[in-house]
Design a protein around this motif. Structure first.
Motif, PDB file in Angstrom:
ATOM      1  N   ARG A 118     -10.189   8.508  -3.703  1.00  0.00           N
ATOM      2  CA  ARG A 118      -9.586   9.785  -4.123  1.00  0.00           C
ATOM      3  C   ARG A 118      -8.485  10.187  -3.153  1.00  0.00           C
ATOM      4  O   ARG A 118      -7.431  10.709  -3.567  1.00  0.00           O
ATOM      5  N   TRP A 119      -8.707   9.940  -1.859  1.00  0.00           N
ATOM      6  CA  TRP A 119      -7.674  10.243  -0.874  1.00  0.00           C
ATOM      7  C   TRP A 119      -6.427   9.390  -1.117  1.00  0.00           C
ATOM      8  O   TRP A 119      -5.291   9.900  -1.070  1.00  0.00           O
ATOM      9  N   VAL A 120      -6.623   8.112  -1.409  1.00  0.00           N
ATOM     10  CA  VAL A 120      -5.489   7.231  -1.693  1.00  0.00           C
ATOM     11  C   VAL A 120      -4.721   7.730  -2.916  1.00  0.00           C
ATOM     12  O   VAL A 120      -3.481   7.764  -2.921  1.00  0.00           O
ATOM     13  N   ASP A 121      -5.439   8.142  -3.943  1.00  0.00           N
ATOM     14  CA  ASP A 121      -4.773   8.649  -5.151  1.00  0.00           C
ATOM     15  C   ASP A 121      -3.920   9.880  -4.833  1.00  0.00           C
ATOM     16  O   ASP A 121      -2.790  10.006  -5.325  1.00  0.00           O
ATOM     17  N   ARG A 122      -4.443  10.779  -4.012  1.00  0.00           N
ATOM     18  CA  ARG A 122      -3.668  11.978  -3.652  1.00  0.00           C
ATOM     19  C   ARG A 122      -2.472  11.620  -2.780  1.00  0.00           C
ATOM     20  O   ARG A 122      -1.402  12.240  -2.888  1.00  0.00           O
ATOM     21  N   LEU A 123      -2.643  10.614  -1.916  1.00  0.00           N
ATOM     22  CA  LEU A 123      -1.530  10.177  -1.074  1.00  0.00           C
ATOM     23  C   LEU A 123      -0.357   9.720  -1.926  1.00  0.00           C
ATOM     24  O   LEU A 123       0.794  10.127  -1.704  1.00  0.00           O
ATOM     25  N   PHE A 124      -0.615   8.891  -2.938  1.00  0.00           N
ATOM     26  CA  PHE A 124       0.474   8.398  -3.775  1.00  0.00           C
ATOM     27  C   PHE A 124       1.012   9.480  -4.700  1.00  0.00           C
ATOM     28  O   PHE A 124       2.186   9.426  -5.101  1.00  0.00           O
ATOM     29  N   ALA A 125       0.177  10.466  -5.017  1.00  0.00           N
ATOM     30  CA  ALA A 125       0.689  11.595  -5.805  1.00  0.00           C
ATOM     31  C   ALA A 125       1.701  12.396  -4.990  1.00  0.00           C
ATOM     32  O   ALA A 125       2.697  12.889  -5.533  1.00  0.00           O
ATOM     33  N   ARG A 126       1.462  12.519  -3.678  1.00  0.00           N
ATOM     34  CA  ARG A 126       2.395  13.237  -2.801  1.00  0.00           C
ATOM     35  C   ARG A 126       3.628  12.412  -2.478  1.00  0.00           C
ATOM     36  O   ARG A 126       4.720  12.942  -2.314  1.00  0.00           O
ATOM     37  N   HIS A 127       3.425  11.111  -2.326  1.00  0.00           N
ATOM     38  CA  HIS A 127       4.510  10.221  -1.892  1.00  0.00           C
ATOM     39  C   HIS A 127       4.632   9.056  -2.874  1.00  0.00           C
ATOM     40  O   HIS A 127       4.290   7.911  -2.543  1.00  0.00           O
ATOM     41  N   PRO A 128       5.105   9.283  -4.078  1.00  0.00           N
ATOM     42  CA  PRO A 128       5.095   8.226  -5.102  1.00  0.00           C
ATOM     43  C   PRO A 128       5.966   7.027  -4.772  1.00  0.00           C
ATOM     44  O   PRO A 128       5.719   5.935  -5.275  1.00  0.00           O
ATOM     45  N   GLU A 129       6.981   7.198  -3.923  1.00  0.00           N
ATOM     46  CA  GLU A 129       7.868   6.087  -3.584  1.00  0.00           C
ATOM     47  C   GLU A 129       7.388   5.310  -2.365  1.00  0.00           C
ATOM     48  O   GLU A 129       7.954   4.258  -2.033  1.00  0.00           O
ATOM     49  N   LEU A 130       6.352   5.794  -1.712  1.00  0.00           N
ATOM     50  CA  LEU A 130       5.848   5.126  -0.518  1.00  0.00           C
ATOM     51  C   LEU A 130       5.246   3.771  -0.878  1.00  0.00           C
ATOM     52  O   LEU A 130       4.507   3.650  -1.856  1.00  0.00           O
ATOM     53  N   VAL A 131       5.546   2.753  -0.085  1.00  0.00           N
ATOM     54  CA  VAL A 131       4.956   1.430  -0.268  1.00  0.00           C
ATOM     55  C   VAL A 131       3.869   1.263   0.791  1.00  0.00           C
ATOM     56  O   VAL A 131       4.128   1.424   1.987  1.00  0.00           O
ATOM     57  N   VAL A 132       2.654   0.941   0.340  1.00  0.00           N
ATOM     58  CA  VAL A 132       1.534   0.761   1.264  1.00  0.00           C
ATOM     59  C   VAL A 132       0.874  -0.575   0.979  1.00  0.00           C
ATOM     60  O   VAL A 132       0.471  -0.860  -0.148  1.00  0.00           O
ATOM     61  N   GLU A 133       0.779  -1.376   2.012  1.00  0.00           N
ATOM     62  CA  GLU A 133       0.068  -2.654   1.949  1.00  0.00           C
ATOM     63  C   GLU A 133      -1.404  -2.427   2.275  1.00  0.00           C
ATOM     64  O   GLU A 133      -1.736  -1.766   3.250  1.00  0.00           O
ATOM     65  N   SER A 134      -2.271  -2.986   1.474  1.00  0.00           N
ATOM     66  CA  SER A 134      -3.696  -2.972   1.779  1.00  0.00           C
ATOM     67  C   SER A 134      -4.066  -4.263   2.491  1.00  0.00           C
ATOM     68  O   SER A 134      -3.772  -5.358   2.006  1.00  0.00           O
ATOM     69  N   CYS A 135      -4.698  -4.109   3.646  1.00  0.00           N
ATOM     70  CA  CYS A 135      -5.131  -5.261   4.428  1.00  0.00           C
ATOM     71  C   CYS A 135      -6.496  -4.940   5.022  1.00  0.00           C
ATOM     72  O   CYS A 135      -6.738  -3.808   5.437  1.00  0.00           O
ATOM     73  N   ALA A 136      -7.381  -5.899   5.036  1.00  0.00           N
ATOM     74  CA  ALA A 136      -8.671  -5.739   5.703  1.00  0.00           C
ATOM     75  C   ALA A 136      -8.990  -7.076   6.366  1.00  0.00           C
ATOM     76  O   ALA A 136      -9.653  -7.930   5.775  1.00  0.00           O
ATOM     77  N   SER A 137      -8.429  -7.269   7.571  1.00  0.00           N
ATOM     78  CA  SER A 137      -8.479  -8.597   8.193  1.00  0.00           C
ATOM     79  C   SER A 137      -8.042  -9.643   7.175  1.00  0.00           C
ATOM     80  O   SER A 137      -8.706 -10.663   6.974  1.00  0.00           O
ATOM     81  N   GLY A 138      -6.937  -9.383   6.525  1.00  0.00           N
ATOM     82  CA  GLY A 138      -6.504 -10.219   5.419  1.00  0.00           C
ATOM     83  C   GLY A 138      -7.162  -9.748   4.137  1.00  0.00           C
ATOM     84  O   GLY A 138      -7.045  -8.587   3.746  1.00  0.00           O
ATOM     85  N   GLY A 139      -7.919 -10.643   3.490  1.00  0.00           N
ATOM     86  CA  GLY A 139      -8.440 -10.369   2.158  1.00  0.00           C
ATOM     87  C   GLY A 139      -9.902  -9.985   2.103  1.00  0.00           C
ATOM     88  O   GLY A 139     -10.597 -10.347   1.146  1.00  0.00           O
ATOM     89  N   MET A 140     -10.391  -9.213   3.089  1.00  0.00           N
ATOM     90  CA  MET A 140     -11.802  -8.839   3.102  1.00  0.00           C
ATOM     91  C   MET A 140     -12.112  -7.608   2.234  1.00  0.00           C
ATOM     92  O   MET A 140     -13.268  -7.204   2.133  1.00  0.00           O
TER      93      MET A 140
END
Length: 707
Positions: A479-501
């Motif tokens: 839910r926090w991630v969804d609100r983040l992109f609602a505030r910053h729709p043009e922001l690019v965010v990479e998801s990483c967790a020690s690579g693909g964990m």
């Protein structure tokens, strides 16, 4: 009165639910059209229950071992109503059942998507009774007819494809018969099962939440992916008489220490999953899931534009950035054609937690360094690990312990880090303020959200169980991630967790780019990259390339072939690479930019089979509207040539000269021969550990909409 049926049949998927005179609801069929009908004895028919729900203190009514079968009150649920709805993008079906003893109401939701042979499923439970219901298990999906088609018995004809996963060893598919994995016919049914689960905050630490159950007799497959960023479980088990059952769920009591007290009037919704059926096997199932993810994924420009990313970590600065070290790397990245430059770990003061810029690493401060990146025409980015706080961080002494996971009254520590609990409103505020401040103060346009710990079974602070706390935290984070992109729709965010964990669809449907692996050997990275479209669409799959100071031309080419079909994560020792090596990097990025707009529609296949770390040759074929791209990797194999069966439509219309080596373009000898009758391409690679990218442009009349 006769049994009633609810039927959905469209887009390559048929679902038949039968309601008996007594009100029992059976998932009679879930597969490819058309259902041919089956003669089921009473016991086999009984095992087609639509939902399994187990509450503490309730009995079970079959001999089941550890299988989640014969559950109560699940076994008492009776039909109440159903409804269907049509929409522009598909349709939905909701079937409501009720237990008259406890007052439990269960609603099974199926969301169908136009053109896709699958459904997004979930189970909604509501306590309409007067007493607490202690939940131990809730199925998202349960189907007792998984091997019903064909004449042969399930142990002979069924194969299971499981995607094994580990740090630096992601997307390693293994195919087995069920007896190979210990599930065999002992009588007309057994108490055994194939049980696969993931525990903790790394949703794909050992297995990816995706599997394909293939019927080799009928050439059809049932497939699924569990759409969750935390604990999950699925099982395949046999049932009376010679039947095969598949059950999917999120966290459970028996496997992942989840338990939920459902109070009167409360509702609980299971973890969702996408379940489908195809004619064919793993490739067809993977492409259906890719099409599904592209349908439900957050709309964003990043997955259309696919900018080239440089990150200073891998084989570069290794988390030790300074102005002196960064400037030549920034210059080299800009000259290579990169469009985003991410400063990875080390840019902050002290340790993980407060995320304040270092006062000692950068001449005139972090802002000046960010300005230099921008002056070279690149969008500045920063690495963050927002979910973790180092135990030495000043933040630990400034905030209450309720910010962190705890078990049995003690904080949870892993690798010297506390786990922030996103159920706490001040944790959410802290995360919001951190990201907003860095965007406001430095104009950051790209973040790499990393996550290098697994906090295990969860937290019992303010929760009914460890797993309950974990599940609600997982959902609060999304839910926090969804609100983040609602505030910053043009922001690019990479998801990483020690690579693909943490490479699950709950994550992939939100983040536009996913780090697939931290693998540090470029040769093994090629094998992971080649397999990655089975799980992550090419336009989301971030793959590392890291040419080194001592890399010869073939090592540079291999590195760049690794990334051209995907999202480019460039690293390495670019300023020290030879002049010829830097030219090869620039050539690769220029070619990538010429074809990247086609990647969001690319359809993948593996003419030599899906690669594993044991592969000595492998290839990946991507089909777009306008062309075929064939990446070929030669590892430790003495053969300089390899025959690749492409199975192209209208293969006879092509000749050898229609194929070209797209990268490196100077290699005019890579395409050795083309057999138009068999559709076999012979490719020559000059040495061990070499790679090439071959291209075939489609004839104009062949262009069509790709998935």
């Amino acid at each position: 009165m006769t049994n009633k049926r609810i039927r959905h049949s469209a887009d390559g998927l048929e679902l038949i639910v039968e309601i008996t005179e007594a009100g029992e609801v059976k998932l009679l069929y879930f597969g490819v059209p058309e259902y041919a009908g089956q003669e089921l004895d009473a016991k086999s028919y009984a095992n087609r229950r639509l939902v399994e729900v187990q509450c503490t203190g309730e009995d079970t009514f079959i001999h089941h071992g550890l299988k989640h079968a014969g559950t109560m009150p699940g076994g008492r649920l009776v039909y109440r109503s159903h409804r269907t709805e049509e929409s522009a993008g598909g349709s939905s079906l909701a079937i409501e059942q009720h237990d008259p003893v406890t007052g439990l109401t269960a609603v099974s939701h199926f969301q169908f998507y136009g053109g896709l042979p699958l459904a997004r499923v979930r189970t909604e439970l509501r306590n309409d009774g007067g007493r607490e219901l202690p939940l131990e298990y809730v199925s998202t999906f349960a189907y007792g007819g998984a091997a019903g088609e064909g004449e042969r018995l399930w142990d002979d004809k069924m194969r299971i494809h499981i995607a094994h996963n580990t740090w630096c060893g992601e997307v390693q598919w293994k195919e087995n018969s069920l007896p190979d994995l210990g599930l065999f016919r002992a009588f007309h049914h057994s108490v055994n099962r194939l049980n696969v689960c993931s525990i903790g905050t790394w949703s794909s630490a050992e297995k990816l939440p995706i599997a394909v159950l293939e019927n080799t007799e009928t050439n059809t497959s049932l497939f699924w992916q569990i759409e969750h960023n935390g604990s999950w479980q699925w099982e395949v088990g046999d049932a009376e008489v010679h039947q095969l059952c598949v059950r999917l769920s999120g966290p459970t009591d028996a496997e992942t220490q989840w338990f939920k007290r459902l109070q009167p009037g409360e509702t609980f919704v299971s973890v969702p999953a996408a379940v489908g059926a195809v004619r064919g096997g793993l490739t067809e199932a993977a492409n259906s899931l890719t099409a599904y993810l592209r349908t439900v994924r957050r709309r964003n420009e990043d997955n259309r534009k696919l900018p080239v990313i440089f990150n200073d970590f891998m084989h570069c600065l290794w988390g030790d950035p300074t102005t002196e070290k960064l400037k030549p790397v920034v210059d080299a990245a800009a000259e290579a054609g990169c469009e985003i430059f991410c400063i990875d770990a080390g840019w902050y003061e002290d340790s993980l937690g407060e995320w304040l810029p270092s006062t000692s690493r950068f001449e005139e401060g972090l802002g000046a360094m960010i300005g230099y990146i921008r002056s070279r025409g690149m969008v500045p980015g920063l690495w963050l690990e927002l979910e973790s706080v180092d135990k030495a961080s000043p933040l630990v002494g400034k905030v209450p312990q309720e910010w962190f996971f705890s078990r049995r009254g003690r904080p949870v520590l892993d690798m010297g880090r506390y786990q922030l609990d996103f159920r706490h409103p001040d944790v959410v505020k802290h995360a919001d303020e951190t990201v907003d401040r860095l965007i406001r103060d430095f104009g950051i346009g790209y973040f790499k959200f990393d996550y290098n710990q697994n906090s295990g079974i969860g937290t019992d602070r303010g929760a009914d169980s460890f797993g309950d706390g974990l599940l609600e935290h997982n959902r609060a984070y999304l839910r926090w991630v969804d609100r983040l992109f609602a505030r910053h729709p043009e922001l690019v965010v990479e998801s990483c967790a020690s690579g693909g964990m943490r490479m699950d669809y709950a994550t992939l449907s939100r983040f536009s780019v996913q780090s697939v692996s931290d693998q540090m050997d470029y040769r093994l990275m090629g094998l992971i990259a080649a397999a990655s479209p089975s799980v992550v669409p090419p336009e989301q799959a971030g793959i590392w390339s890291y040419p080194l100071a001592g890399s010869d031309d073939e090592a540079v080419i291999f590195n760049m072939v690794n990334v051209i079909p995907f999202r480019v994560f460039l690293g390495g020792q670019l300023p020290q690479v030879s002049g010829r090596g830097r030219e090869l990097v620039r050539e690769a990025i220029a070619f990538y930019k010429s074809i990247r707009e086609e990647l969001p529609g690319a359809v993948a296949s593996w003419p030599l089979g899906l690669p594993t770390f044991a592969s000595r040759y492998t290839c990946l074929l991507l089909e777009t509207d306008n062309r075929y791209l064939l990446a070929v990797w030669r590892l430790d194999d003495e053969r300089s040539r390899i025959d690749i069966p492409l199975s192209l439509p209208d293969a006879a219309d092509y000749d050898k000269h229609d194929f070209s080596c797209a990268y490196p373009a100077a290699d005019t000898d890579a395409v050795t021969d083309w057999d138009a009758v068999s559709g076999t391409l012979c490719v020559s690679l000059p040495q061990r550990d070499s790679a090439r990218l071959i291209m075939l442009r489609k004839r104009p009349q062949q262009s069509s909409d790709a998935i």
